[in-house]
Design an enzyme around this catalytic site. Structure first.
Site, PDB file in Angstrom:
ATOM      1  N   TYR A 519       1.063  -1.269   0.088  1.00  0.00           N
ATOM      2  CA  TYR A 519       0.056  -0.337  -0.116  1.00  0.00           C
ATOM      3  C   TYR A 519       0.960   0.761  -0.010  1.00  0.00           C
ATOM      4  O   TYR A 519       1.598   1.853   0.890  1.00  0.00           O
ATOM      5  CB  TYR A 519      -0.428   0.068   0.643  1.00  0.00           C
ATOM      6  CG  TYR A 519      -1.820  -1.007   1.461  1.00  0.00           C
ATOM      7  CD1 TYR A 519      -1.936  -2.131   1.783  1.00  0.00           C
ATOM      8  CD2 TYR A 519      -3.455  -0.213   1.019  1.00  0.00           C
ATOM      9  CE1 TYR A 519      -2.618  -3.302   1.781  1.00  0.00           C
ATOM     10  CE2 TYR A 519      -3.793  -1.358   1.353  1.00  0.00           C
ATOM     11  CZ  TYR A 519      -4.429  -2.463   1.370  1.00  0.00           C
ATOM     12  OH  TYR A 519      -4.740  -3.929   1.740  1.00  0.00           O
ATOM     13  N   HIS A 527      -6.673   2.192  -2.267  1.00  0.00           N
ATOM     14  CA  HIS A 527      -6.059   0.992  -2.338  1.00  0.00           C
ATOM     15  C   HIS A 527      -4.952  -0.257  -2.669  1.00  0.00           C
ATOM     16  O   HIS A 527      -3.773   1.061  -2.972  1.00  0.00           O
ATOM     17  CB  HIS A 527      -6.819  -0.150  -3.768  1.00  0.00           C
ATOM     18  CG  HIS A 527      -8.556   0.537  -2.996  1.00  0.00           C
ATOM     19  ND1 HIS A 527      -9.007  -1.417  -2.854  1.00  0.00           N
ATOM     20  CD2 HIS A 527      -9.574   0.953  -3.937  1.00  0.00           C
ATOM     21  CE1 HIS A 527     -10.089  -0.392  -2.742  1.00  0.00           C
ATOM     22  NE2 HIS A 527     -10.239   0.553  -3.252  1.00  0.00           N
ATOM     23  N   LYS A 576      -4.919  -5.597  -9.640  1.00  0.00           N
ATOM     24  CA  LYS A 576      -3.628  -5.374  -8.477  1.00  0.00           C
ATOM     25  C   LYS A 576      -2.709  -5.356  -9.683  1.00  0.00           C
ATOM     26  O   LYS A 576      -2.424  -5.936 -11.309  1.00  0.00           O
ATOM     27  CB  LYS A 576      -3.084  -5.725  -7.722  1.00  0.00           C
ATOM     28  CG  LYS A 576      -4.756  -6.153  -6.319  1.00  0.00           C
ATOM     29  CD  LYS A 576      -4.477  -4.560  -5.862  1.00  0.00           C
ATOM     30  CE  LYS A 576      -5.922  -5.003  -4.488  1.00  0.00           C
ATOM     31  NZ  LYS A 576      -6.630  -3.846  -4.856  1.00  0.00           N
TER      32      LYS A 576
END
Lengths: 623, 454
Positions: A519, A527, A576
């Site tokens: 993070y 996020h 991601k």
């Protein structure tokens, strides 16, 4: 993972105290967050004030701060260190006092609440549950969002259903007109063509064969391959068919459809009715099989034929659960029951039982509390005792699926009364749990926590902690003091330390199929962007120096492409980016050498390399 | 088919669906084929809603049968080969008439060993990106590599023939070769050889990597797939598995900044002290720290990777299968593409078999990456504090890896990244610490928080 409740607006507008209508504006959500999560690590810094060139007084300010720092040197570490307890059973470090819990969470996002998703928020949730609307937690928000989403889905399903019903009605009307136009035609024989409405004329035909009801002379069983090929595949094709019997079959189906629609059909609008709809083709097939079973006796007992034929269209239509709500399931069942009584002794009991079996689940689904749907259901209650498995009880459905409804009155009463009677004194039952890597980083790298032994309550030194954690990282924990340089704790800690020392907030990635998530600043701000997978690498010549080691290192490095694809797919799905983090394992040292090196020396022998992996969509990269 | 608009199907149900998520390529609504042949012209239709179960409406059945009909029509379409586009080629591989026996050496100049197919003429658009002309002969012919020939044969653009002895001269007449000419003259009918079947073409041209005049099935599958998508593809220099991979040939000249005497002097003066850590003590020693910068410098003990255009300790030369075998140029670059001077490729592709190989080790992956040129994240799209994610995702070198499992290809992009170059902690001092007081660093308030996200 990111606690979306606390996700700040993306645009950072941070001019504070903007005057609006003469009153100071309350701090924005982002400012609040910024203030709360001010420290990126559990350490303070003491920067000198900035020098403002057009304000010579600022120079004095700097001088003053500098002097006061020099005279009374403050420490970056907090005077009282945070405390954690090493728990060998759970192989983690527990933090129990509230100051340490809040401190570690707010200053660098260390650890996880044992009863929460990430931030230790059990107490707040508990308070809210007992009626004290103090603060909403991220978990609650998620729940609310899920409920909303569920509602939207219901709404959408309902709309779709309505559209389909509309089409069905129109088509049925159309067909009726058609039938009337053809009424002079002799369509006397009531062939129970059920499947016709489903557009599966093939089945309709075969059903007709099976029943051996003398429908039309042209109906010869299609046995040869050519005949089978010549069978119409779709209703549309069927429509265009000019052969008489096909046409009749169609019309009949339409007729029975319209018939049943007029009789039974109410659009399933409420969530309950929607729930009662057949979930899959399977249940539909079950139903159909049921009606087939029920139809078969007609073959064997031609004497019963007139009696059986009367309820036939209804039951058949019920079997076609697609256009009807499942209340018909009961309906058909009731009919079957009737039949059973009438035809009694001749009916094969097994068959009936089986048919009931197949319907059980849907039947229980289909017993909604509102009796209006059941109006033509007839004697449905005696059937209920036959059911063996209950998937949803009506009450559960209610609580599960009707979020829009107010909570049940008795519960509300309990909630309010308890609040009124006693003030909220809830003992915190939650503690913060730290992964071994987190605990060691806090203790060894930052020196911000002291970890106590649960038995002696004495702090464990970093040196002992290092070996303790390495031993504990195996399962069962190793007693052997000679630890290999690739033990699980070392591999994880090297990567953890690497990313933490660069300023990333590193948290466990087990929920995302990876080792760590990275993070920027922390989960409350944004996020995670990266998922980290740790891959060992044995490039040191030592690892290939003898056959045994070579085999060992090869096995340790081996990862299949299927495994890789799994992870990559999951990580892509959650938006991601996958970072393969290779850790180059050095050759092992003797205990003495390692001691001489110290922990920092031992860590410095590892090399960390990152490789970013993404799916390459060749058709999207064309320009 | 996947490039037909998929977003239509996604729009209602999944607002969060990833743009990189491909729907299964196998679900197709064939009605769009009908739309293509209709008068509306060549614009691509939208994909419809997917039905999961029959709901008994005639409407749905109508759609289904229309779809079937469209598929049927598409499949029953008669393809016509006009004589204008007819191309004939001759196979001079090891198992027929070996090229090196039939054709004089000086006529083979400029060809690779794998150029075993001679094309009669270069009709059609494909020869813009395919084929090679031999030199040393006044009237040169065009030679194809096995994958190129097979691709064209598969498409129906090429008619492959077994040659006869005289085929070559009939294709490429040469006045010098008088005795051949005489022979041709004396014969009434020229023996042209005979046509080769598709099966024969596959068995002649598909083989193992390293076999002369053949291509392995994996490589051909990837070639054909990318080619069908419109890319221009050429073999990379590391193609031949029998040869060791070539070390990186794209060295970059680094312009080293001249160190002035001033900076040298003050650099020495202000050089950071070597940080001494106590053996087991906390890396951040108790004391007063003015900035997080100084704190985080204390805890940097693990060596970080620094990408370098010319690595000081080069990785071993790339080995099979982790070596670049194809160079790719995007379809959008085709108008300016010239096979003699293609320019820098857009992508480099390595191919590996999913079942017989594993995820590459660090050694394999770094060799593979170091065989590709230095491509750092430069330019306006990568600059600034908010672009950390973009910089990291781009990487400093990159390669496309085609993982192929029994004919199914999964493409992955691997990039060399350096998290060590992005020091996130440097932002802590700028804003996070000063908080509401807003001390210094007014310009860095944003901290790039979430800006990099899509």
């Amino acid at each position: 993972m990111a606690d979306t409740t606390q996700t700040a607006p993306v645009v950072a507008d941070h001019k504070p105290q903007t005057l609006q209508n003469g009153k100071p504006r309350p701090p924005s959500r982002f400012q609040q967050l910024n203030k709360l999560y001010n420290l990126p690590a559990p350490l303070r810094t003491f920067p000198l004030p900035t020098f403002v060139p057009h304000n010579p007084l600022s120079l004095f300010h700097i001088l003053y701060v500098w002097l006061s720092h020099t005279i009374k040197r403050p420490s970056s570490h907090f005077d009282i260190l945070y405390q954690g307890l090493f728990s060998p059973e759970t192989r983690s470090v527990h933090v129990t006092d509230i100051r340490s819990i809040r401190g570690l969470w707010e200053q660098g996002f260390f650890g996880k609440g044992t009863l929460s998703r990430s931030e230790p928020s059990w107490l707040n949730r508990e308070k809210t549950r007992r009626g004290d609307k103090a603060k909403t937690t991220s978990e609650e928000n998620t729940r609310k969002r899920r409920a909303e989403r569920q509602q939207t889905k219901w709404e959408r399903a309902r709309k779709e259903r309505e559209a389909i019903d509309q089409t069905l009605l129109e088509e049925a009307k159309h067909a009726e007109v058609h039938v009337e136009a053809l009424s002079h035609d002799d369509v006397a024989v009531p062939t129970p063509i059920d499947a016709g409405i489903e557009g599966n004329a093939e089945r309709a035909e075969s059903a007709a064969q099976q029943l051996s009801v003398p429908t039309k002379v042209e109906l010869v069983a299609p046995i040869g391959p050519l005949e089978l090929l010549a069978l119409p595949n779709a209703l549309a094709e069927l429509d265009t068919c000019t052969e008489g019997h096909n046409f009749d079959v169609d019309c009949l189906a339409e007729e029975s459809a319209s018939h049943s629609i007029d009789r039974f059909h109410t659009p399933p609008i409420g969530p309950l009715e929607l729930l009662a709809l057949p979930n899959s083709l399977q249940s539909d097939i079950n139903l159909r099989e049921n009606s087939k079973h029920f139809a078969t006796p007609t073959n064997h007992h031609p004497t019963l034929l007139p009696m059986n034929l009367k309820p036939l269209p209804d039951a058949k239509m019920n079997g076609n659960g697609l256009l009807t709500s499942n209340a018909f399931g009961i309906n058909s069942h009731a009919k079957t029951d009737d039949l059973e009584i009438v035809g009694g002794s001749e009916t094969n009991d097994d068959t009936v039982d089986e048919s009931i079996h197949s319907e059980e689940t849907t039947e229980t689904n289909g017993t909604p509390p509102n009796g209006s749907v059941l109006s033509n259901g007839g004697p449905s209650t005696p059937k209920m005792k036959r059911q063996k498995s209950v998937r949803f009880s009506p009450t559960v459905e209610k609580t599960t699926f009707l979020q829009s409804e107010p909570p049940s009155p008795e519960r509300a009463a309990i909630g309010s009364s308890s609040v009124e009677e006693e003030p909220l004194v809830i003992k915190t039952q939650e503690h913060l749990q730290l992964m071994l890597e987190e605990a060691f980083f806090l203790s060894y790298a930052l020196g911000a926590i002291s970890i106590l032994n649960t038995e002696t309550n004495a702090p464990i030194s970093n040196r002992d902690l290092f070996y303790l954690f390495r031993k504990t990282s195996y399962f069962p924990p190793q007693t052997n003091p000679s630890l290999s340089p690739d033990d699980p704790f070392m591999m994880n800690y090297v990567v953890y330390h690497h990313y933490r020392s660069l300023g990333w907030v590193v948290r466990s990635g087990i929920k995302f199929s990876v080792d760590y998530m990275l993070y920027n600043r922390g989960p409350v701000f944004s996020h995670a962007e990266f998922g980290v997978v740790i891959l060992p690498s044995y490039s040191d010549p030592y690892w290939t120096s003898d056959p045994f080691l070579e085999k060992y290192s090869k096995e340790k490095q081996q990862r299949t492409w299927a495994w890789m694809s799994c992870i990559n797919r999951v990580i892509t799905q959650v938006k991601k980016t996958l970072i393969l983090t290779y850790v180059d394992v050095p050759k092992p040292l003797s205990a003495q050498e390692e001691q001489d090196l110290g922990i920092d020396g031992a860590l410095a022998r590892y090399k960390v390399r990152e490789i970013v992996m993404k799916r390459f969509a060749a058709n999207r990269m064309r320009d | 088919m996947a490039d037909v608009d998929e977003d239509a199907a996604l729009r209602s149900s999944q607002p969060t669906a990833n743009d990189e998520t491909e729907l299964g390529d196998e679900f197709q609504d064939f009605r769009f084929l009908a739309a293509l042949t209709a008068k509306s012209g060549g614009q691509l239709p939208k994909r419809g809603e997917k039905d999961f179960e029959p709901h008994g409406t005639k409407h749905q059945d109508g759609i289904l049968s229309a779809s079937r009909q469209a598929m049927h029509d598409a499949l029953s379409y008669t393809r016509v080969h006009t004589s204008k586009q007819y191309n004939r080629a001759f196979y001079y591989g090891e198992e027929g008439l070996p090229r090196d026996e039939v054709i004089r050496e000086d006529w083979r100049q400029g060809l690779d060993d794998d150029h075993v197919i001679l094309v009669e003429s270069d009709k059609g658009p494909h020869f813009k990106t395919m084929g090679k002309t031999n030199t040393g002969k006044r009237d040169p012919g065009i030679w194809l590599l096995p994958e190129e020939a097979l691709y064209l044969v598969e498409r129906g653009n090429l008619d492959l023939w077994w040659p006869s002895r005289s085929s070559y001269t009939s294709v490429v007449p040469d006045e010098d070769n008088t005795d051949m000419k005489e022979k041709v003259d004396t014969q009434d009918e020229v023996d042209e050889g005979f046509p080769m079947s598709l099966q024969a073409a596959f068995s002649m041209l598909i083989g193992q990597d390293g076999e002369r005049g053949k291509v392995s099935l994996e490589r051909y599958t990837v070639y054909a797939h990318l080619k069908r998508m419109g890319y221009a593809i050429l073999r990379a220099s590391d193609w031949d598995v029998t040869q060791p991979g070539k070390p990186q040939s794209h060295q970059v000249e680094l312009i080293s900044e001249p160190t002035s005497a001033f900076s040298w002097l003050f650099g020495k003066f202000f050089a950071e002290k070597e940080i001494q850590h106590s053996q087991y003590g906390p890396l951040v020693k108790p004391g007063m720290y003015r900035s997080y910068n100084s704190i985080y410098r204390q805890i940097a003990v693990i060596p970080r990777h620094k990408p370098n255009p010319n690595p000081s300790a080069p990785a071993p030369i790339p080995n099979d299968p982790y070596r670049v075998v194809f160079l790719l140029w995007k379809p959008s670059r085709l108008p300016t593409f010239a096979k003699s001077n293609p320019g820098l490729p857009d992508f480099r592709v390595a191919i590996t078999d999913a079942r017989s190989t594993c995820v590459p080790s660090l050694g394999q992956i770094s060799s593979l990456l170091e065989s590709t040129p230095w491509a750092p994240p430069k330019g306006s799209e990568f600059e600034g504090q908010g672009k950390v994610y973009q910089r990291l995702k781009n990487g400093w070198r990159n390669v496309v890896l085609a993982v192929i499992d029994q004919g199914v290809i999964s493409y992955l992009r691997l990039g060399e990244v350096a998290f060590g170059d992005e020091r996130m902690y440097e932002r802590f001092d700028a804003g996070g610490n000063s908080g509401s007081k807003r001390g210094g660093g007014a310009g860095r308030g944003g901290r790039g928080r979430g800006k990099g996200r899509r």
